[in-house]
Structures are given as structure tokens and as C-alpha cells.
Design a protein around this motif. Sequence first.
Motif, PDB file in Angstrom:
ATOM      1  N   LYS A  68       7.283   2.391  37.895  1.00  0.00           N
ATOM      2  CA  LYS A  68       6.489   2.259  36.670  1.00  0.00           C
ATOM      3  C   LYS A  68       6.948   3.302  35.647  1.00  0.00           C
ATOM      4  O   LYS A  68       7.426   4.377  36.009  1.00  0.00           O
ATOM      5  CB  LYS A  68       4.998   2.432  36.965  1.00  0.00           C
ATOM      6  CG  LYS A  68       4.438   1.418  37.967  1.00  0.00           C
ATOM      7  CD  LYS A  68       2.966   1.666  38.200  1.00  0.00           C
ATOM      8  CE  LYS A  68       2.391   0.645  39.177  1.00  0.00           C
ATOM      9  NZ  LYS A  68       2.959   0.787  40.518  1.00  0.00           N
TER      10      LYS A  68
ATOM     11  N   SER B 228       2.223   7.130  35.449  1.00  0.00           N
ATOM     12  CA  SER B 228       1.601   5.811  35.523  1.00  0.00           C
ATOM     13  C   SER B 228       0.911   5.628  36.871  1.00  0.00           C
ATOM     14  O   SER B 228       1.451   5.991  37.921  1.00  0.00           O
ATOM     15  CB  SER B 228       2.661   4.721  35.316  1.00  0.00           C
ATOM     16  OG  SER B 228       2.070   3.446  35.339  1.00  0.00           O
ATOM     17  N   GLN B 229      -0.280   5.075  36.836  1.00  0.00           N
ATOM     18  CA  GLN B 229      -1.062   4.838  38.042  1.00  0.00           C
ATOM     19  C   GLN B 229      -0.889   3.390  38.505  1.00  0.00           C
ATOM     20  O   GLN B 229      -0.286   2.568  37.801  1.00  0.00           O
ATOM     21  CB  GLN B 229      -2.545   5.132  37.758  1.00  0.00           C
ATOM     22  CG  GLN B 229      -2.807   6.551  37.291  1.00  0.00           C
ATOM     23  CD  GLN B 229      -2.300   7.587  38.259  1.00  0.00           C
ATOM     24  OE1 GLN B 229      -2.660   7.575  39.446  1.00  0.00           O
ATOM     25  NE2 GLN B 229      -1.451   8.501  37.788  1.00  0.00           N
ATOM     26  N   PRO B 230      -1.399   3.047  39.699  1.00  0.00           N
ATOM     27  CA  PRO B 230      -1.276   1.664  40.192  1.00  0.00           C
ATOM     28  C   PRO B 230      -1.801   0.621  39.211  1.00  0.00           C
ATOM     29  O   PRO B 230      -1.293  -0.494  39.155  1.00  0.00           O
ATOM     30  CB  PRO B 230      -2.098   1.675  41.488  1.00  0.00           C
ATOM     31  CG  PRO B 230      -1.972   3.095  41.969  1.00  0.00           C
ATOM     32  CD  PRO B 230      -1.987   3.939  40.726  1.00  0.00           C
ATOM     33  N   ASN B 231      -2.826   0.995  38.419  1.00  0.00           N
ATOM     34  CA  ASN B 231      -3.371   0.061  37.420  1.00  0.00           C
ATOM     35  C   ASN B 231      -2.579   0.111  36.115  1.00  0.00           C
ATOM     36  O   ASN B 231      -2.983  -0.478  35.119  1.00  0.00           O
ATOM     37  CB  ASN B 231      -4.842   0.372  37.143  1.00  0.00           C
ATOM     38  CG  ASN B 231      -5.047   1.799  36.624  1.00  0.00           C
ATOM     39  OD1 ASN B 231      -4.091   2.535  36.366  1.00  0.00           O
ATOM     40  ND2 ASN B 231      -6.300   2.185  36.468  1.00  0.00           N
ATOM     41  N   ARG B 232      -1.439   0.876  36.149  1.00  0.00           N
ATOM     42  CA  ARG B 232      -0.503   1.022  35.028  1.00  0.00           C
ATOM     43  C   ARG B 232      -1.052   1.861  33.877  1.00  0.00           C
ATOM     44  O   ARG B 232      -0.434   1.968  32.815  1.00  0.00           O
ATOM     45  CB  ARG B 232      -0.034  -0.348  34.506  1.00  0.00           C
ATOM     46  CG  ARG B 232       0.744  -1.131  35.549  1.00  0.00           C
ATOM     47  CD  ARG B 232       1.500  -2.293  34.960  1.00  0.00           C
ATOM     48  NE  ARG B 232       2.297  -2.985  35.989  1.00  0.00           N
ATOM     49  CZ  ARG B 232       3.497  -2.607  36.401  1.00  0.00           C
ATOM     50  NH1 ARG B 232       4.054  -1.542  35.863  1.00  0.00           N
ATOM     51  NH2 ARG B 232       4.139  -3.289  37.335  1.00  0.00           N
ATOM     52  N   LYS B 233      -2.210   2.471  34.072  1.00  0.00           N
ATOM     53  CA  LYS B 233      -2.720   3.404  33.072  1.00  0.00           C
ATOM     54  C   LYS B 233      -2.053   4.763  33.276  1.00  0.00           C
ATOM     55  O   LYS B 233      -1.738   5.146  34.403  1.00  0.00           O
ATOM     56  CB  LYS B 233      -4.236   3.534  33.182  1.00  0.00           C
ATOM     57  CG  LYS B 233      -4.991   2.281  32.745  1.00  0.00           C
ATOM     58  CD  LYS B 233      -6.496   2.517  32.760  1.00  0.00           C
ATOM     59  CE  LYS B 233      -7.239   1.287  32.252  1.00  0.00           C
ATOM     60  NZ  LYS B 233      -8.719   1.502  32.230  1.00  0.00           N
TER      61      LYS B 233
ATOM     62  N   THR C  26      -1.943   8.811  33.362  1.00  0.00           N
ATOM     63  CA  THR C  26      -2.820   9.947  33.633  1.00  0.00           C
ATOM     64  C   THR C  26      -2.056  11.244  33.412  1.00  0.00           C
ATOM     65  O   THR C  26      -0.907  11.384  33.849  1.00  0.00           O
ATOM     66  CB  THR C  26      -3.340   9.898  35.086  1.00  0.00           C
ATOM     67  OG1 THR C  26      -4.077   8.694  35.286  1.00  0.00           O
ATOM     68  CG2 THR C  26      -4.245  11.089  35.370  1.00  0.00           C
TER      69      THR C  26
END
Length: 272
Positions: A109, A133-138, A140
Motif C-alpha cells: 500500500k 497506510s492501514q488495512p482499510n487504506r487510511k 495513520t
Amino acid sequence: MWQSCVGELVILVNKTQDWAFDRKNIADCIVKGQRYFKVEVQQHWLLDKLYDEILKKMVKTNEMKNIYLYAIFILSSVPMSLYAQDTKFKDKYTYQVREERGDLNNDGKLDKITVKMDPVDDTRPLRLQIFLSQPNRKLTLAVSSTKIIEPQYPVENQGKFNGYQIPDFFIEKGILKMWSEIKGGNITYNFKYNNGNFELINVNKLTNDATKGYIDEDTIFTETNFDLVTGVRTETDEISGSVKPLKVRKKIVLIRPLPKIQDFKFSDQELY
């Protein structure tokens, strides 16, 4: 500096209506018939100098806007002051000068790096932030540092420009690279994501012994490559165009634990 080019600078942009000076809008650059690539250090340095000169002009423009806004604030002092007490602290690093995207933690990601300036502070401090990028693509926030980049007008310089451009950042094969100017050359720091931290794994420094203000055929270049993982530090002296180096020096310097980017200071360049 620009007189030494003895030629013209051509900047090709994708959108001629875009005057935001976004580097992504720059399609190509040519100086004295040579195109700009990241691997061409001199071209990189020359064009970034132009970018920073433009930036300083834009910051001054922002200062005038801030003065105007401050005057409006005073005219409405009492009600606005009461309102301000109920609002959250506003981020003072509002002027973005760098942005880079790429995969830093090998999760497939896109992560993001930003460098922002405080255009109100007289020293023009800068802040580096790294967003993962986090698993939900947001995205942090993972790292935030105001120590890694020297302010443009350090207090110890008594209001004078530090003489160096704002460092550039690249993401290559999962490695975060920070390219900075130093006296007589430049230095590149390589950070790698490991166990939740960005650790310094390699430093490459290029300097020269020019004393006349320019480089000639007698100038000696010294390249220092420091592999912090193995501890091997190699210095190589050479003259431009020579086949064999003049001298090679090697030694072992172990630094444990490896420096972390959140603890890294711009003055640490003296350590490497």
C-alpha cells in the motif's frame, strides 16, 4: 550562482495554468542542454536552489496575508478571543514544501511523507511527518519530527539564511532516502522500516576540497559510505575523470542500537 550557468533554464510543465509550484506538475527540466534526473546531483542541487528561491518569495507573500488577517483579528478582539478559548490548538506547520508517496513497510500500500513549514515563525522551522497506510487504506501518522531538518533561518545565524536548500525525500524499494546539502557537498541518509521504527542503515556522503569557490581538474572528491548494519565505513578519494582512486580508507564503527528517525537531529551529520 545562475550567472555561472551561462545559459538558460527551461522548465516544462504539464498544466500551464497551474502556478502552485507543485513538483508533480513539472514534466522536465533542462539546464545548459542537460536534463534533470535525481541521479544527477549537480542538476538536482541547481534546480532545487531555484525551487527554494521561489518558496521564499511565496512565504513572504503569505506573511503579508498573515498581517492582514491579524489586523482583522484585533478589530474583533473580545468575541473572537472568547471563541478561541473553546477551539483546539491550530497546527502552525501549514505550508507544504515536500510530499512523496511509496510503500515503506512492504505491505503493498502507498504510504506518504510530507515536509511542512511554519511560515509565521521567524526561523522558518520544518516538520517531517510519515503516514503509513492501514488495512482499510487510511493513512495513520507514524512519525513526526521537527529535529531532523534545520530551520531555514536558525537562531544562531541571527536571522540569516542557513545557505542550504530544504532536504529532499525519496522512497526507493522500501527505503526512505533523505538527501541534504552540507558544506562542500551533500549527504544521503537511508532509513528502513523495522519493528515499528525507521532505522538508519546507511549514510553516503560526497564532499570536495575546492577552496576557490568552484571545481577544477585538481579538485579532490571524497565519497564516504557508511553501512551501519555491518559497521564498515569506507572513504574514497579521487579526482574527476581518474580511473583509479587516489586513496581508500576503511574502518569498523559499530553503532548500536541503530539510530531511529524520530531521534535523529540535523546536527548528527557530524557523526557520520
